[in-house]
Design a protein around this motif. Sequence first.
Motif, PDB file in Angstrom:
ATOM      1  N   GLU A  18       0.758  -1.325   0.048  1.00 44.02           N
ATOM      2  CA  GLU A  18       0.004   0.041   0.147  1.00 44.02           C
ATOM      3  C   GLU A  18       0.843   1.150   0.015  1.00 44.02           C
ATOM      4  O   GLU A  18       1.896   1.124   0.624  1.00 44.02           O
ATOM      5  CB  GLU A  18      -0.776  -0.052   1.308  1.00 44.02           C
ATOM      6  N   ILE A  19       0.520   2.352  -0.651  1.00 45.16           N
ATOM      7  CA  ILE A  19       1.063   3.502  -0.493  1.00 45.16           C
ATOM      8  C   ILE A  19       0.448   4.391   0.717  1.00 45.16           C
ATOM      9  O   ILE A  19      -0.848   4.453   0.972  1.00 45.16           O
ATOM     10  CB  ILE A  19       0.548   4.679  -1.869  1.00 45.16           C
ATOM     11  N   LEU A  20       1.356   4.333   1.618  1.00 49.68           N
ATOM     12  CA  LEU A  20       0.898   4.793   2.898  1.00 49.68           C
ATOM     13  C   LEU A  20       1.042   6.221   3.405  1.00 49.68           C
ATOM     14  O   LEU A  20       0.424   6.977   3.919  1.00 49.68           O
ATOM     15  CB  LEU A  20       1.574   4.221   4.132  1.00 49.68           C
ATOM     16  N   GLU A  21       2.249   6.910   2.558  1.00 52.91           N
ATOM     17  CA  GLU A  21       2.447   8.312   2.625  1.00 52.91           C
ATOM     18  C   GLU A  21       2.979   8.797   1.419  1.00 52.91           C
ATOM     19  O   GLU A  21       3.713   8.349   0.752  1.00 52.91           O
ATOM     20  CB  GLU A  21       3.189   8.665   3.758  1.00 52.91           C
ATOM     21  N   MET A  22       2.536  10.062   1.213  1.00 54.12           N
ATOM     22  CA  MET A  22       2.930  10.688   0.011  1.00 54.12           C
ATOM     23  C   MET A  22       3.160  12.212   0.122  1.00 54.12           C
ATOM     24  O   MET A  22       2.345  12.821   0.700  1.00 54.12           O
ATOM     25  CB  MET A  22       2.108  10.416  -1.417  1.00 54.12           C
ATOM     26  N   GLY A  23       4.404  12.953  -0.314  1.00 53.49           N
ATOM     27  CA  GLY A  23       4.612  14.153   0.061  1.00 53.49           C
ATOM     28  C   GLY A  23       5.614  14.868  -0.440  1.00 53.49           C
ATOM     29  O   GLY A  23       6.512  14.161  -0.953  1.00 53.49           O
ATOM     30  N   THR A  24       5.981  16.075  -0.301  1.00 52.72           N
ATOM     31  CA  THR A  24       7.164  16.539  -0.633  1.00 52.72           C
ATOM     32  C   THR A  24       8.309  16.276   0.413  1.00 52.72           C
ATOM     33  O   THR A  24       7.930  15.794   1.376  1.00 52.72           O
ATOM     34  CB  THR A  24       7.140  18.192  -0.823  1.00 52.72           C
ATOM     35  N   PRO A  25       9.461  16.228  -0.288  1.00 55.61           N
ATOM     36  CA  PRO A  25      10.419  15.779   0.827  1.00 55.61           C
ATOM     37  C   PRO A  25      10.519  16.702   2.063  1.00 55.61           C
ATOM     38  O   PRO A  25      10.555  15.782   3.102  1.00 55.61           O
ATOM     39  CB  PRO A  25      11.943  16.108  -0.074  1.00 55.61           C
ATOM     40  N   ASP A  26      10.285  17.672   2.098  1.00 56.11           N
ATOM     41  CA  ASP A  26      10.218  18.527   3.391  1.00 56.11           C
ATOM     42  C   ASP A  26       8.862  18.085   4.247  1.00 56.11           C
ATOM     43  O   ASP A  26       9.372  17.904   5.452  1.00 56.11           O
ATOM     44  CB  ASP A  26       9.859  20.098   3.167  1.00 56.11           C
ATOM     45  N   GLU A  27       7.638  17.870   3.838  1.00 56.52           N
ATOM     46  CA  GLU A  27       6.847  17.144   4.474  1.00 56.52           C
ATOM     47  C   GLU A  27       7.253  15.853   4.990  1.00 56.52           C
ATOM     48  O   GLU A  27       6.802  15.412   6.275  1.00 56.52           O
ATOM     49  CB  GLU A  27       5.700  17.061   3.682  1.00 56.52           C
ATOM     50  N   PHE A  28       7.647  15.151   3.996  1.00 58.77           N
ATOM     51  CA  PHE A  28       7.753  13.485   4.417  1.00 58.77           C
ATOM     52  C   PHE A  28       8.830  13.114   5.065  1.00 58.77           C
ATOM     53  O   PHE A  28       8.578  12.407   6.056  1.00 58.77           O
ATOM     54  CB  PHE A  28       8.394  12.896   2.861  1.00 58.77           C
ATOM     55  N   PHE A  29      10.177  14.110   5.205  1.00 58.49           N
ATOM     56  CA  PHE A  29      11.094  13.736   6.038  1.00 58.49           C
ATOM     57  C   PHE A  29      11.011  14.640   7.340  1.00 58.49           C
ATOM     58  O   PHE A  29      11.383  14.190   8.707  1.00 58.49           O
ATOM     59  CB  PHE A  29      12.564  14.210   5.583  1.00 58.49           C
ATOM     60  N   GLY A  30      10.411  15.914   7.222  1.00 60.92           N
ATOM     61  CA  GLY A  30      10.130  16.881   8.342  1.00 60.92           C
ATOM     62  C   GLY A  30       9.277  16.603   9.193  1.00 60.92           C
ATOM     63  O   GLY A  30       9.104  16.358  10.467  1.00 60.92           O
ATOM     64  N   ASN A  31       8.094  16.076   8.782  1.00 61.21           N
ATOM     65  CA  ASN A  31       6.775  15.716   9.086  1.00 61.21           C
ATOM     66  C   ASN A  31       5.945  14.759   8.954  1.00 61.21           C
ATOM     67  O   ASN A  31       4.747  14.603   8.672  1.00 61.21           O
ATOM     68  CB  ASN A  31       5.598  17.190   9.130  1.00 61.21           C
ATOM     69  N   PRO A  32       6.589  13.429   9.220  1.00 59.11           N
ATOM     70  CA  PRO A  32       5.832  12.416   8.925  1.00 59.11           C
ATOM     71  C   PRO A  32       4.705  11.983   9.580  1.00 59.11           C
ATOM     72  O   PRO A  32       4.952  12.124  10.861  1.00 59.11           O
ATOM     73  CB  PRO A  32       7.032  11.119   8.775  1.00 59.11           C
ATOM     74  N   LYS A  33       3.565  11.350   8.952  1.00 63.42           N
ATOM     75  CA  LYS A  33       2.366  11.009   9.873  1.00 63.42           C
ATOM     76  C   LYS A  33       2.375   9.850  10.198  1.00 63.42           C
ATOM     77  O   LYS A  33       1.794   9.183  11.109  1.00 63.42           O
ATOM     78  CB  LYS A  33       1.394  11.754   9.066  1.00 63.42           C
ATOM     79  N   ASN A  34       2.655   8.869   8.968  1.00 65.65           N
ATOM     80  CA  ASN A  34       2.262   7.352   9.242  1.00 65.65           C
ATOM     81  C   ASN A  34       3.306   6.789  10.392  1.00 65.65           C
ATOM     82  O   ASN A  34       4.569   7.216  10.369  1.00 65.65           O
ATOM     83  CB  ASN A  34       2.469   6.784   7.862  1.00 65.65           C
ATOM     84  N   GLU A  35       2.761   6.052  11.198  1.00 64.15           N
ATOM     85  CA  GLU A  35       3.614   5.258  12.011  1.00 64.15           C
ATOM     86  C   GLU A  35       4.637   4.597  11.534  1.00 64.15           C
ATOM     87  O   GLU A  35       5.809   4.440  11.943  1.00 64.15           O
ATOM     88  CB  GLU A  35       2.749   4.494  13.269  1.00 64.15           C
ATOM     89  N   ARG A  36       4.311   3.754  10.500  1.00 65.86           N
ATOM     90  CA  ARG A  36       5.464   2.821   9.962  1.00 65.86           C
ATOM     91  C   ARG A  36       6.531   3.548   9.453  1.00 65.86           C
ATOM     92  O   ARG A  36       7.546   3.060   9.485  1.00 65.86           O
ATOM     93  CB  ARG A  36       4.698   1.958   9.073  1.00 65.86           C
ATOM     94  N   LEU A  37       6.132   4.895   8.592  1.00 57.16           N
ATOM     95  CA  LEU A  37       7.055   5.373   8.147  1.00 57.16           C
ATOM     96  C   LEU A  37       7.994   6.067   9.037  1.00 57.16           C
ATOM     97  O   LEU A  37       9.072   5.898   8.825  1.00 57.16           O
ATOM     98  CB  LEU A  37       6.455   6.633   7.398  1.00 57.16           C
ATOM     99  N   LYS A  38       7.512   6.485  10.303  1.00 56.03           N
ATOM    100  CA  LYS A  38       8.440   7.121  11.217  1.00 56.03           C
ATOM    101  C   LYS A  38       9.424   6.120  11.745  1.00 56.03           C
ATOM    102  O   LYS A  38      10.405   6.238  11.900  1.00 56.03           O
ATOM    103  CB  LYS A  38       7.648   7.437  12.556  1.00 56.03           C
ATOM    104  N   ILE A  39       8.880   4.807  11.821  1.00 55.71           N
ATOM    105  CA  ILE A  39       9.604   3.475  12.322  1.00 55.71           C
ATOM    106  C   ILE A  39      10.913   3.563  11.198  1.00 55.71           C
ATOM    107  O   ILE A  39      11.938   3.513  11.404  1.00 55.71           O
ATOM    108  CB  ILE A  39       8.678   2.518  12.339  1.00 55.71           C
ATOM    109  N   PHE A  40      10.520   3.373   9.750  1.00 60.66           N
ATOM    110  CA  PHE A  40      11.131   3.293   8.725  1.00 60.66           C
ATOM    111  C   PHE A  40      12.316   4.303   8.715  1.00 60.66           C
ATOM    112  O   PHE A  40      13.306   3.924   8.563  1.00 60.66           O
ATOM    113  CB  PHE A  40      10.269   3.171   7.445  1.00 60.66           C
ATOM    114  N   LEU A  41      11.760   5.707   9.076  1.00 62.49           N
ATOM    115  CA  LEU A  41      12.875   6.599   8.631  1.00 62.49           C
ATOM    116  C   LEU A  41      13.820   6.525   9.976  1.00 62.49           C
ATOM    117  O   LEU A  41      15.116   6.630   9.608  1.00 62.49           O
ATOM    118  CB  LEU A  41      12.052   7.773   8.823  1.00 62.49           C
TER     119      LEU A  41
END
Lengths: 220, 257
Positions: free
Chosen positions: B230-253
């Motif tokens: 699934e696509i769980l999050e999509m955004g500009t690099p600033d949003e994506f890295f600066g303010n990730p919303k999805n929990e799994r993305l936070k763990i991944f990062l």
Amino acid sequence: MPLIRAFGPNEFWIIVLAAQWTIALSVIAFAGGGLGGLFIALARVSDAKWPRRIATWFIRLFQGTPLLMQLFLVFFGLNIFGLGINPWFAAAIAFTLHASAFLGEIWRGCIEAVPPGQREAATALGLRYFNRMRYIILPQASKIAVAPTVGFLVQLIKGTSLAAIIGFTELTRQGQIINNATFSPFLVFSTVAAVYFVLCWPLSLLAGRMEKKFSRATTR
Amino acid sequence: MTNLQTNASAAQGTSDLAVRMEAVEKWYGEFHALKNVELSVKRGERIVICGPSGSGKSTLIRCINQLETIKSGRIVVDGHDLTAGGKNVDIVRQETGMVFQQFNLFPHMTGLENCTLAPMKVRGISKAEAEKTARKFLERVRIPEQAEKYPAQLSGGQQQRVAIARALCMNPKIMLFDEPTSALDPEMVKEVLDTMIDLAKEGMTMLCVTHEMGFARQVADRVIFMDRGEILEMGTPDEFFGNPKNERLKIFLGQIS
């Protein structure tokens, strides 16, 4: 003229010369089998279901029955279909079918041994089935195929001795004929075996060398 | 002839979308590889797709040139509907270039021959012209002097740059990169990334599956995070890295940085 001749130089040369029929039958079987084998191999790796199924069954049939039975069936089968008894014709057909099945299976393995990324890269570039096969897959598969193909050719040459049983006068049959006249089976069949060896040994050497060359080429 | 063909296909693709995926579902047997994937990529846009292994990111870009077929949904590439089949698949493959993790150069051909084969056999361009184009692109990926060498004589980084040149020789409108630096030794990663950055600057539409987050920050217009198909999050690099919303993305990062 005595009933039993001695085994002399004359008899020796008759046997050696009979090798030409062994060679002729091998060449026909190998050429026909090469063409048929390529066809079978391509059908085996086809995307379409039916060519793949038919080729699979063709291979199973010929790998699962003795070569001698295949010879008998073609030999007597031709007669049933009213084509008359002709050992030459029957042997040529039977060995061509036999070689097609075995070479087809050997070459299928070689085609599948080419890494799948090669097909994917060619596909991604827009190359279609024919060009993919011709320029990418078969050139790489043929390098892998040389050694096992030569190895099969050796098997095929020795296998042609079975054609003696349906009355095709090649090396083995000529040996039987000479033996019936000279009754020196050990001498006669030693000669026959020696001629087979002279035909096959260089090919085995060649296959071995090819294999080494190939393994060097792939371990780079 | 090339120009004519390119113009003709450009006229066909009137939409400003390079890729449109609608409700795409993909299964490998029992395994649900892509779940209801929706994605629109504008012309000239640079997309980076990341996610843990087995998340479906490679599968997603392999669907765009139909190296993988989908079960349901719709994929339109440059105005050509892949799901409609027919000639569209061939057209799309000619208009998309792909770069693989394992390079997949043709080992029995020199770098130059790798680059000229498809233009000659698919586009019907003459050998002389194909070689001219190939040398131009080999120069652009900065290895003109390696043109006559076979892949086995090149380093991993050089092989990957030849692979990029090979894809560019077809004048693609979209470039797909499937983990292009993952199989490289660390010291060769930069030369390949630099080549990709050059390409991005020239305005190529790019979809890159990669773990190179520095590259994502530098060139991506949008970054996509995928997990379990699934696509769980999509955004500009600033949003994506600066303010990730999805929990799994936070763990991944957290794991990769």
